[in-house]
Design a protein around this motif. Structure first.
Motif, mmCIF file in Angstrom:
data_model
loop_
_atom_site.group_PDB
_atom_site.id
_atom_site.type_symbol
_atom_site.label_atom_id
_atom_site.label_comp_id
_atom_site.label_asym_id
_atom_site.label_seq_id
_atom_site.Cartn_x
_atom_site.Cartn_y
_atom_site.Cartn_z
ATOM 1 N N GLN A 41 -6.266 3.028 17.461
ATOM 2 C CA GLN A 41 -5.644 3.635 18.637
ATOM 3 C C GLN A 41 -4.185 3.976 18.365
ATOM 4 O O GLN A 41 -3.701 5.054 18.730
ATOM 5 C CB GLN A 41 -5.749 2.686 19.834
ATOM 6 N N ILE A 42 -3.484 3.062 17.713
ATOM 7 C CA ILE A 42 -2.060 3.272 17.436
ATOM 8 C C ILE A 42 -1.850 4.422 16.458
ATOM 9 O O ILE A 42 -1.011 5.307 16.674
ATOM 10 C CB ILE A 42 -1.427 1.979 16.889
ATOM 11 N N VAL A 43 -2.632 4.419 15.370
ATOM 12 C CA VAL A 43 -2.429 5.397 14.297
ATOM 13 C C VAL A 43 -2.960 6.770 14.673
ATOM 14 O O VAL A 43 -2.272 7.786 14.514
ATOM 15 C CB VAL A 43 -3.086 4.901 12.983
ATOM 16 N N VAL A 44 -4.194 6.825 15.178
ATOM 17 C CA VAL A 44 -4.824 8.116 15.462
ATOM 18 C C VAL A 44 -4.081 8.871 16.561
ATOM 19 O O VAL A 44 -3.878 10.088 16.481
ATOM 20 C CB VAL A 44 -6.315 7.925 15.846
ATOM 21 N N THR A 45 -3.653 8.149 17.587
ATOM 22 C CA THR A 45 -2.946 8.819 18.691
ATOM 23 C C THR A 45 -1.441 8.873 18.472
ATOM 24 O O THR A 45 -0.712 9.406 19.297
ATOM 25 C CB THR A 45 -3.223 8.097 20.023
ATOM 26 N N LYS A 46 -0.988 8.315 17.349
ATOM 27 C CA LYS A 46 0.437 8.300 17.011
ATOM 28 C C LYS A 46 1.281 7.771 18.171
ATOM 29 O O LYS A 46 2.226 8.417 18.637
ATOM 30 C CB LYS A 46 0.918 9.698 16.594
ATOM 31 N N MET A 47 0.906 6.598 18.628
ATOM 32 C CA MET A 47 1.643 5.985 19.736
ATOM 33 C C MET A 47 3.107 5.806 19.366
ATOM 34 O O MET A 47 3.429 5.325 18.276
ATOM 35 C CB MET A 47 1.047 4.620 20.075
ATOM 36 N N PRO A 48 4.023 6.159 20.240
ATOM 37 C CA PRO A 48 5.450 6.021 19.932
ATOM 38 C C PRO A 48 5.883 4.561 19.895
ATOM 39 O O PRO A 48 5.293 3.703 20.556
ATOM 40 C CB PRO A 48 6.129 6.768 21.082
ATOM 41 N N GLU A 49 6.899 4.308 19.119
ATOM 42 C CA GLU A 49 7.456 2.962 19.039
ATOM 43 C C GLU A 49 7.947 2.524 20.424
ATOM 44 O O GLU A 49 8.588 3.291 21.134
ATOM 45 C CB GLU A 49 8.608 2.940 18.035
ATOM 46 N N GLY A 50 7.616 1.306 20.791
ATOM 47 C CA GLY A 50 8.032 0.776 22.081
ATOM 48 C C GLY A 50 6.993 0.912 23.171
ATOM 49 O O GLY A 50 7.158 0.349 24.260
ATOM 50 N N ARG A 51 5.915 1.652 22.913
ATOM 51 C CA ARG A 51 4.852 1.831 23.908
ATOM 52 C C ARG A 51 4.196 0.477 24.194
ATOM 53 O O ARG A 51 3.877 -0.279 23.292
ATOM 54 C CB ARG A 51 3.823 2.824 23.399
ATOM 55 N N ASP A 52 3.996 0.185 25.474
ATOM 56 C CA ASP A 52 3.332 -1.053 25.869
ATOM 57 C C ASP A 52 1.840 -0.975 25.581
ATOM 58 O O ASP A 52 1.193 0.049 25.847
ATOM 59 C CB ASP A 52 3.536 -1.328 27.363
ATOM 60 N N LEU A 53 1.283 -2.063 25.060
ATOM 61 C CA LEU A 53 -0.145 -2.211 24.864
ATOM 62 C C LEU A 53 -0.658 -3.252 25.852
ATOM 63 O O LEU A 53 0.135 -3.995 26.451
ATOM 64 C CB LEU A 53 -0.445 -2.656 23.425
ATOM 65 N N PRO A 54 -1.972 -3.339 26.046
ATOM 66 C CA PRO A 54 -2.496 -4.377 26.939
ATOM 67 C C PRO A 54 -2.037 -5.766 26.505
ATOM 68 O O PRO A 54 -1.932 -6.053 25.316
ATOM 69 C CB PRO A 54 -4.015 -4.220 26.787
ATOM 70 N N SER A 55 -1.749 -6.604 27.476
ATOM 71 C CA SER A 55 -1.299 -7.964 27.174
ATOM 72 C C SER A 55 -2.459 -8.787 26.621
ATOM 73 O O SER A 55 -3.624 -8.361 26.639
ATOM 74 C CB SER A 55 -0.766 -8.636 28.436
#
Length: 263
Positions: free
Chosen positions: A40-54
């Motif tokens: 999810q992080i790599v494929v969607t290129k999530m930006p640094e600092g984005r919150d993920l589920p706890s």
């Protein structure tokens, strides 16, 4: 029935029940969850600092145990892909891996190999000369100004300062493969160089070479920048050879044993 059937043996029911090949080992649940989050992080290129589920959200969504979720998060944190904080302002956030994290893995391989400091310098001459040439084409005016400031900084008279100048060039080449590769190489060089018996004068000479390299990059002359870098590395190579360290291991095993490996 004849025991011969086109040269093949009949398979007994017992053999079918218990195959001779090893059973496939299923991945641990924590590895599966870590892979899902990593994708999810790599494929969607999530930006640094984005919150993920706890942690608690992941337990509820996936049905995995708390121990499994925590182990998955630890795996991702060790890769530098996330940071986790506890408390009212904590949580799980996307981060970016640091070059030093990957360097540690490479360093282990090199420490166990026959790689020498001479090997490192020959590799640097190939890659770093090309990096300097790219910087002459692609560096911004702000990056060039930073190079000149670095040559005037008293810290340039230290090993750390010398390495930091080379990092500036790698960051200015506008090519991620060169930048990341040089990050690994320069981290390893910084680790070994203090052990190579360099004098203060050797470091000062390197500082003068940096001025020549910076001027070549500022002149937007790739060939001149490459040549200036090659002269600098050949000069440094001669110093290492004179000191008798050219055939030394690029990463000495005793460095690990003494607990001084800090990449």
């Amino acid at each position: 029935m004849t025991p011969e059937l086109s040269g093949r043996q009949l398979i007994s029911a017992d053999q079918i029940d218990r195959p001779p090949w090893p059973k496939t080992k299923l991945p641990k649940a924590s590895a599966v969850l870590a892979e899902e989050l990593r994708n999810q992080i790599v494929v969607t290129k999530m930006p640094e600092g984005r919150d993920l589920p706890s942690e608690s959200d992941l337990i509820e969504r996936t049905g995995y145990s708390r121990g499994t979720v925590r182990e998955a998060l630890r795996l991702l944190e060790s890769e530098g892909l996330i940071t986790t904080r506890r408390g009212p302002y904590g949580g799980v956030r996307v981060s970016r891996p640091d070059v030093s994290q990957a360097t540690r893995s490479i360093a282990v391989l090199l420490a166990l190999s026959d790689a020498t400091l001479g090997d490192l310098f020959h590799f640097r001459r190939v890659v770093e000369c090309a990096t300097a040439a790219l910087a002459a084409t692609n560096a911004t005016e702000e990056q060039i100004a930073a190079m000149f400031r670095a040559t005037e900084d008293e810290e340039q008279e230290t090993v750390e300062g010398v390495v930091s100048f080379h990092n500036l060039i790698a960051d200015s080449c506008d090519n991620e493969f060169y930048r990341v590769t040089m990050g690994y190489v320069l981290n390893i060089a910084a680790w070994h160089t203090p052990q190579a018996g360099l004098s203060h004068n050797d470091v000062c000479v390197a500082r003068g070479a940096h001025v020549d390299i910076a001027e070549s990059i500022a002149a937007r002359d790739p060939e001149r920048a490459s040549e200036a870098m090659d002269r600098h590395l050949k000069s440094f190579l001669a110093v290492i050879k004179k000191s008798g360290h050219l055939d030394s291991p690029v990463l000495r095993p005793e460095t690990w044993a003494n607990g001084t490996a800090h990449l």
